[in-house]
Design an enzyme around this catalytic site. Structure first.
Site, PDB file in Angstrom:
ATOM      1  N   ASN A 125       0.846  -1.194   0.000  1.00 24.09           N
ATOM      2  CA  ASN A 125       0.000   0.000   0.000  1.00 24.09           C
ATOM      3  C   ASN A 125       0.883   1.246   0.000  1.00 24.09           C
ATOM      4  O   ASN A 125       0.393   2.356   0.155  1.00 24.09           O
ATOM      5  CB  ASN A 125      -0.931   0.005   1.228  1.00 24.09           C
ATOM      6  CG  ASN A 125      -2.029  -1.031   1.082  1.00 24.09           C
ATOM      7  OD1 ASN A 125      -2.728  -1.077   0.082  1.00 24.09           O
ATOM      8  ND2 ASN A 125      -2.157  -1.896   2.080  1.00 24.09           N
ATOM      9  N   ASN A 126       2.190   1.040  -0.157  1.00 28.23           N
ATOM     10  CA  ASN A 126       3.147   2.138  -0.158  1.00 28.23           C
ATOM     11  C   ASN A 126       3.245   2.695  -1.589  1.00 28.23           C
ATOM     12  O   ASN A 126       3.828   2.065  -2.472  1.00 28.23           O
ATOM     13  CB  ASN A 126       4.501   1.617   0.329  1.00 28.23           C
ATOM     14  CG  ASN A 126       5.557   2.684   0.414  1.00 28.23           C
ATOM     15  OD1 ASN A 126       5.639   3.580  -0.430  1.00 28.23           O
ATOM     16  ND2 ASN A 126       6.395   2.588   1.427  1.00 28.23           N
TER      17      ASN A 126
ATOM     18  N   LYS B 294       6.831   3.072  -3.050  1.00 21.95           N
ATOM     19  CA  LYS B 294       7.441   1.802  -3.450  1.00 21.95           C
ATOM     20  C   LYS B 294       6.864   1.327  -4.785  1.00 21.95           C
ATOM     21  O   LYS B 294       7.597   0.898  -5.671  1.00 21.95           O
ATOM     22  CB  LYS B 294       7.178   0.750  -2.369  1.00 21.95           C
ATOM     23  CG  LYS B 294       7.884  -0.562  -2.601  1.00 21.95           C
ATOM     24  CD  LYS B 294       7.507  -1.603  -1.562  1.00 21.95           C
ATOM     25  CE  LYS B 294       8.109  -1.320  -0.219  1.00 21.95           C
ATOM     26  NZ  LYS B 294       7.894  -2.416   0.751  1.00 21.95           N
TER      27      LYS B 294
ATOM     28  N   GLU C  73       0.319  -9.689   7.909  1.00 28.40           N
ATOM     29  CA  GLU C  73       1.185  -9.366   9.035  1.00 28.40           C
ATOM     30  C   GLU C  73       2.609  -9.847   8.770  1.00 28.40           C
ATOM     31  O   GLU C  73       2.834 -11.001   8.403  1.00 28.40           O
ATOM     32  CB  GLU C  73       0.657 -10.019  10.317  1.00 28.40           C
ATOM     33  CG  GLU C  73       1.441  -9.616  11.541  1.00 28.40           C
ATOM     34  CD  GLU C  73       0.931 -10.265  12.817  1.00 28.40           C
ATOM     35  OE1 GLU C  73       1.553 -10.008  13.860  1.00 28.40           O
ATOM     36  OE2 GLU C  73      -0.045 -11.016  12.777  1.00 28.40           O
TER      37      GLU C  73
ATOM     38  N   ASP D 163      10.275  -7.413   1.118  1.00 25.40           N
ATOM     39  CA  ASP D 163      10.564  -6.948   2.464  1.00 25.40           C
ATOM     40  C   ASP D 163      11.990  -6.424   2.392  1.00 25.40           C
ATOM     41  O   ASP D 163      12.866  -7.051   1.780  1.00 25.40           O
ATOM     42  CB  ASP D 163      10.425  -8.051   3.510  1.00 25.40           C
ATOM     43  CG  ASP D 163      10.283  -7.473   4.918  1.00 25.40           C
ATOM     44  OD1 ASP D 163       9.862  -6.300   5.057  1.00 25.40           O
ATOM     45  OD2 ASP D 163      10.586  -8.184   5.890  1.00 25.40           O
TER      46      ASP D 163
ATOM     47  N   GLY E 214      10.666   6.522   3.547  1.00 23.42           N
ATOM     48  CA  GLY E 214      11.310   5.596   4.490  1.00 23.42           C
ATOM     49  C   GLY E 214      12.595   6.156   5.057  1.00 23.42           C
ATOM     50  O   GLY E 214      12.673   7.314   5.466  1.00 23.42           O
TER      51      GLY E 214
ATOM     52  N   ASP F 153      15.261   6.823   3.427  1.00 20.89           N
ATOM     53  CA  ASP F 153      16.052   7.482   2.381  1.00 20.89           C
ATOM     54  C   ASP F 153      16.827   8.707   2.881  1.00 20.89           C
ATOM     55  O   ASP F 153      17.967   8.907   2.467  1.00 20.89           O
ATOM     56  CB  ASP F 153      15.166   7.882   1.195  1.00 20.89           C
ATOM     57  CG  ASP F 153      14.713   6.675   0.364  1.00 20.89           C
ATOM     58  OD1 ASP F 153      15.065   5.524   0.715  1.00 20.89           O
ATOM     59  OD2 ASP F 153      14.002   6.885  -0.634  1.00 20.89           O
TER      60      ASP F 153
ATOM     61  N   LYS G 104      18.419   7.269  -8.196  1.00 21.28           N
ATOM     62  CA  LYS G 104      18.195   6.191  -7.232  1.00 21.28           C
ATOM     63  C   LYS G 104      17.872   4.894  -7.962  1.00 21.28           C
ATOM     64  O   LYS G 104      18.369   3.826  -7.596  1.00 21.28           O
ATOM     65  CB  LYS G 104      17.063   6.556  -6.265  1.00 21.28           C
ATOM     66  CG  LYS G 104      16.834   5.495  -5.200  1.00 21.28           C
ATOM     67  CD  LYS G 104      15.702   5.851  -4.270  1.00 21.28           C
ATOM     68  CE  LYS G 104      15.433   4.721  -3.288  1.00 21.28           C
ATOM     69  NZ  LYS G 104      14.211   4.884  -2.538  1.00 21.28           N
TER      70      LYS G 104
ATOM     71  N   ARG H 249      16.410  -2.105  -4.408  1.00 15.07           N
ATOM     72  CA  ARG H 249      15.187  -2.629  -5.031  1.00 15.07           C
ATOM     73  C   ARG H 249      15.402  -2.855  -6.530  1.00 15.07           C
ATOM     74  O   ARG H 249      14.947  -3.840  -7.081  1.00 15.07           O
ATOM     75  CB  ARG H 249      14.020  -1.681  -4.766  1.00 15.07           C
ATOM     76  CG  ARG H 249      12.684  -2.296  -5.161  1.00 15.07           C
ATOM     77  CD  ARG H 249      11.492  -1.585  -4.544  1.00 15.07           C
ATOM     78  NE  ARG H 249      11.448  -1.838  -3.103  1.00 15.07           N
ATOM     79  CZ  ARG H 249      11.641  -0.911  -2.164  1.00 15.07           C
ATOM     80  NH1 ARG H 249      11.874   0.336  -2.491  1.00 15.07           N
ATOM     81  NH2 ARG H 249      11.585  -1.229  -0.886  1.00 15.07           N
TER      82      ARG H 249
END
Length: 192
Positions: free
Chosen positions: A9-10, A13, A39, A68, A151, A153, A172, A178
């Site tokens: 939900n970010n 990202k 979770e 993650d 986050g 960064d 980036k 990522r």
């Protein structure tokens, strides 16, 4: 073009992933009307990544990518690592987490501030999973710098002396943890 749901939900990202992966159509959980929050209770980044990918793929009946990511500080044996987003509890803001890290490191200098960011991305389709890893070396800055990114960064400094938050999106995306994980994943998907 193949559609893949991204278990996040970010918005930052998802935007970053869409700029890196161009051969697939990436959809958010919102795009596929999925409100489930998986979770993150595993002991490893890979465990959390796999758990999210498997559960969301099952619920949406679509291929899923989940990641993650952990900030791993060498002086603290890789802390906060798998707990990067939750070491202060679920209600803490990112700014509070960044401030706590800086406070914990205030007496450390030079090489003592070395850190790495590790991203584990899992692709799951019909119960089969592919796991990819990407990482980047750097160090923790003495104070937050920059307005870009999200986050940690503003406090993660890369080899060129800039924090992730001081880099443009394009800069980036040429070097990030990522990007490296996603490129690794794309290679594996192409060879599948």
């Amino acid at each position: 073009m193949k559609k893949i749901v991204v278990a996040t939900n970010n918005a930052g990202k998802l935007k970053e992933m869409k700029k890196i992966i161009k051969n697939y159509e990436l959809l958010s959980l919102k795009d596929v009307n999925c409100e489930m929050q998986v979770e993150e209770d595993q002991e490893t980044l890979e465990g959390n990544s796999k758990k999210k990918a498997i559960e969301i793929a099952k619920i949406t009946n679509m291929p899923c990518i989940a990641d993650d990511t952990g900030l791993c500080i060498e002086a603290f044996n890789g802390w906060p690592g798998v707990y990067t987003d939750r070491f202060l509890g679920q209600t803490a803001t990112q700014q509070q987490r960044n401030e706590a890290i800086l406070e914990k490191m205030k007496s450390l200098v030079g090489e003592e501030r070395r850190a790495r960011v590790i991203s584990i991305i899992t692709y799951c389709e019909k119960g089969e999973c592919i796991v990819a890893k990407g990482e980047i070396e750097g160090k923790i800055a003495n104070q937050p710098r920059g307005k870009n990114g999200y986050g940690f960064d503003p406090i993660f400094e890369v080899e060129n002396g800039k924090t992730y938050a001081e880099l443009s999106e394009e800069e980036k995306n040429t070097m990030s943890h990522r990007k490296r994980a996603l490129e690794n994943l794309e290679k594996q998907l192409t060879n599948k």
